[in-house]
Scaffold this motif. Structure first.
Motif, PDB file in Angstrom:
ATOM      1  N   ASN A 101       0.848  -1.185   0.000  1.00  0.00           N
ATOM      2  CA  ASN A 101       0.000   0.000   0.000  1.00  0.00           C
ATOM      3  C   ASN A 101       0.887   1.239   0.000  1.00  0.00           C
ATOM      4  N   GLU A 102       0.799   2.029  -1.054  1.00  0.00           N
ATOM      5  CA  GLU A 102       1.698   3.164  -1.232  1.00  0.00           C
ATOM      6  C   GLU A 102       1.557   4.172  -0.103  1.00  0.00           C
ATOM      7  N   GLU A 103       0.326   4.488   0.274  1.00  0.00           N
ATOM      8  CA  GLU A 103       0.105   5.488   1.317  1.00  0.00           C
ATOM      9  C   GLU A 103       0.625   5.019   2.664  1.00  0.00           C
ATOM     10  N   VAL A 104       0.304   3.783   3.023  1.00  0.00           N
ATOM     11  CA  VAL A 104       0.780   3.231   4.299  1.00  0.00           C
ATOM     12  C   VAL A 104       2.304   3.129   4.295  1.00  0.00           C
ATOM     13  N   GLY A 105       2.859   2.663   3.165  1.00  0.00           N
ATOM     14  CA  GLY A 105       4.307   2.532   3.058  1.00  0.00           C
ATOM     15  C   GLY A 105       5.021   3.851   3.204  1.00  0.00           C
ATOM     16  N   ALA A 106       4.510   4.889   2.532  1.00  0.00           N
ATOM     17  CA  ALA A 106       5.151   6.201   2.586  1.00  0.00           C
ATOM     18  C   ALA A 106       5.077   6.794   3.994  1.00  0.00           C
ATOM     19  N   THR A 107       3.929   6.626   4.646  1.00  0.00           N
ATOM     20  CA  THR A 107       3.768   7.154   5.998  1.00  0.00           C
ATOM     21  C   THR A 107       4.688   6.443   6.984  1.00  0.00           C
ATOM     22  N   THR A 108       4.753   5.111   6.892  1.00  0.00           N
ATOM     23  CA  THR A 108       5.611   4.336   7.785  1.00  0.00           C
ATOM     24  C   THR A 108       7.080   4.666   7.543  1.00  0.00           C
ATOM     25  N   GLU A 109       7.453   4.777   6.283  1.00  0.00           N
ATOM     26  CA  GLU A 109       8.841   5.111   5.945  1.00  0.00           C
ATOM     27  C   GLU A 109       9.234   6.471   6.508  1.00  0.00           C
ATOM     28  N   GLN A 110       8.354   7.452   6.361  1.00  0.00           N
ATOM     29  CA  GLN A 110       8.654   8.791   6.865  1.00  0.00           C
ATOM     30  C   GLN A 110       8.809   8.794   8.384  1.00  0.00           C
ATOM     31  N   MET A 111       7.929   8.066   9.076  1.00  0.00           N
ATOM     32  CA  MET A 111       8.009   8.002  10.529  1.00  0.00           C
ATOM     33  C   MET A 111       9.319   7.362  10.973  1.00  0.00           C
ATOM     34  N   LEU A 112       9.698   6.266  10.321  1.00  0.00           N
ATOM     35  CA  LEU A 112      10.937   5.579  10.692  1.00  0.00           C
ATOM     36  C   LEU A 112      12.161   6.443  10.415  1.00  0.00           C
ATOM     37  N   GLN A 113      12.167   7.094   9.267  1.00  0.00           N
ATOM     38  CA  GLN A 113      13.304   7.943   8.914  1.00  0.00           C
ATOM     39  C   GLN A 113      13.455   9.107   9.883  1.00  0.00           C
ATOM     40  N   SER A 114      12.332   9.633  10.358  1.00  0.00           N
ATOM     41  CA  SER A 114      12.399  10.746  11.305  1.00  0.00           C
ATOM     42  C   SER A 114      12.989  10.315  12.642  1.00  0.00           C
ATOM     43  N   SER A 115      13.034   9.000  12.879  1.00  0.00           N
ATOM     44  CA  SER A 115      13.620   8.467  14.111  1.00  0.00           C
ATOM     45  C   SER A 115      15.028   7.936  13.893  1.00  0.00           C
ATOM     46  N   GLY A 116      15.598   8.201  12.721  1.00  0.00           N
ATOM     47  CA  GLY A 116      16.976   7.834  12.450  1.00  0.00           C
ATOM     48  C   GLY A 116      17.167   6.524  11.726  1.00  0.00           C
ATOM     49  N   VAL A 117      16.058   5.846  11.350  1.00  0.00           N
ATOM     50  CA  VAL A 117      16.156   4.550  10.686  1.00  0.00           C
ATOM     51  C   VAL A 117      16.332   4.745   9.176  1.00  0.00           C
ATOM     52  N   SER A 118      17.298   4.053   8.601  1.00  0.00           N
ATOM     53  CA  SER A 118      17.496   4.047   7.155  1.00  0.00           C
ATOM     54  C   SER A 118      16.581   2.994   6.548  1.00  0.00           C
ATOM     55  N   VAL A 119      15.685   3.410   5.643  1.00  0.00           N
ATOM     56  CA  VAL A 119      14.628   2.522   5.152  1.00  0.00           C
ATOM     57  C   VAL A 119      14.766   2.274   3.656  1.00  0.00           C
ATOM     58  N   ALA A 120      14.718   0.987   3.273  1.00  0.00           N
ATOM     59  CA  ALA A 120      14.539   0.590   1.874  1.00  0.00           C
ATOM     60  C   ALA A 120      13.152  -0.028   1.790  1.00  0.00           C
ATOM     61  N   ARG A 121      12.380   0.318   0.756  1.00  0.00           N
ATOM     62  CA  ARG A 121      10.991  -0.156   0.682  1.00  0.00           C
ATOM     63  C   ARG A 121      10.734  -0.894  -0.617  1.00  0.00           C
ATOM     64  N   VAL A 122      10.087  -2.059  -0.501  1.00  0.00           N
ATOM     65  CA  VAL A 122       9.650  -2.845  -1.653  1.00  0.00           C
ATOM     66  C   VAL A 122       8.186  -3.203  -1.441  1.00  0.00           C
ATOM     67  N   ALA A 123       7.522  -3.693  -2.511  1.00  0.00           N
ATOM     68  CA  ALA A 123       6.068  -3.852  -2.472  1.00  0.00           C
ATOM     69  C   ALA A 123       5.596  -5.295  -2.417  1.00  0.00           C
ATOM     70  N   SER A 124       6.498  -6.262  -2.330  1.00  0.00           N
ATOM     71  CA  SER A 124       6.059  -7.664  -2.288  1.00  0.00           C
ATOM     72  C   SER A 124       7.140  -8.533  -1.672  1.00  0.00           C
ATOM     73  N   ALA A 125       6.750  -9.743  -1.292  1.00  0.00           N
ATOM     74  CA  ALA A 125       7.711 -10.697  -0.741  1.00  0.00           C
ATOM     75  C   ALA A 125       8.755 -11.076  -1.780  1.00  0.00           C
ATOM     76  N   ASP A 126       8.319 -11.246  -3.026  1.00  0.00           N
ATOM     77  CA  ASP A 126       9.266 -11.586  -4.097  1.00  0.00           C
ATOM     78  C   ASP A 126      10.315 -10.493  -4.256  1.00  0.00           C
ATOM     79  N   ALA A 127       9.851  -9.233  -4.242  1.00  0.00           N
ATOM     80  CA  ALA A 127      10.790  -8.117  -4.376  1.00  0.00           C
ATOM     81  C   ALA A 127      11.732  -8.046  -3.185  1.00  0.00           C
TER      82      ALA A 127
END
Length: 217
Positions: A101-127
């Motif tokens: 889910n693009e919206e959920v992914g973007a929101t979660t990524e932003q929250m994690l990054q604001s806490s110092g976490v380096s985030v890589a995001r993919v959209a499926s288990a295969d990816a």
């Protein structure tokens, strides 16, 4: 020992065909624009993350009863301070986020990054599996949704990662109670969506320090 808090009404009740869906995220019988129906999802998430559960009983014409079953403890203040402390710290970590889910992914990524976490995001288990083969540097933690498109869901991904990378901690989250039961039965760490940021950050902090359940297998 459990503490049970119930809210009871004497309203018209919930139809039997609707009752199994009331804890599902975004499920609502309201018209578009009137509300998203997240209230009971948040109640269930709070109960599950506290080590308990939420239940609902309803009969047409008789009303509805919603109960929160919560573990009784004298350590609530200590646990709360640990969560607050983790949420206030910056976490230096590399995390792979698996979310379709693009919206959920973007929101979660932003929250994690604001806490110092380096985030890589993919959209499926295969990816995710493809990413990990080539990843440099390798992520320290994987956070994955369960319901996803592709050849496997998040539970399948977690089990495959357990086989391929036994020391890589995996956290799962889902909006469906049956998936929580399925994942925990397989020894996986599963949270109910939406996961409060302070709870997620506390879990990541525990994993990084090697004290969280997912870190201990």
């Amino acid at each position: 020992p459990m503490v049970i808090v119930c809210v009871i009404d004497d309203g018209e009740g919930i139809p039997p065909e609707v009752l199994p869906k009331v804890f599902a995220p975004f499920f609502t019988t309201r018209e578009r624009g009137v509300g998203s129906g997240l209230g009971l999802t948040q109640v269930q998430a709070f109960c599950v993350q506290s080590g308990g559960r939420a239940t609902i009983v309803s009969e047409l014409g008789q009303g509805t009863t919603v109960c929160m079953h919560l573990p009784a403890t004298s350590d609530a203040n200590t646990e709360s301070s640990e969560v607050t402390s983790a949420a206030s710290r910056r976490l230096q970590a590399r995390l792979l986020l698996v979310e379709d889910n693009e919206e959920v992914g973007a929101t979660t990524e932003q929250m994690l990054q604001s806490s110092g976490v380096s985030v890589a995001r993919v959209a499926s288990a295969d990816a995710a599996l493809d990413y990990l083969v080539k990843a440099n540097p390798f992520p320290e933690i994987v956070l994955s949704d369960i319901a996803m498109p592709g050849s496997m869901n998040g539970i399948g991904l977690a089990l495959e990662l357990r086989r391929l990378y036994p020391t890589l901690p995996v956290i799962l989250h889902t909006g469906y109670a049956e998936q929580i039961d399925e994942g925990t039965a397989k020894g996986l760490r599963v949270f109910h969506k939406p996961v409060p940021p302070d709870v997620l950050l506390a879990e990541l902090d525990a994993l990084l320090r090697g004290t969280g359940p997912a870190a201990m297998g």
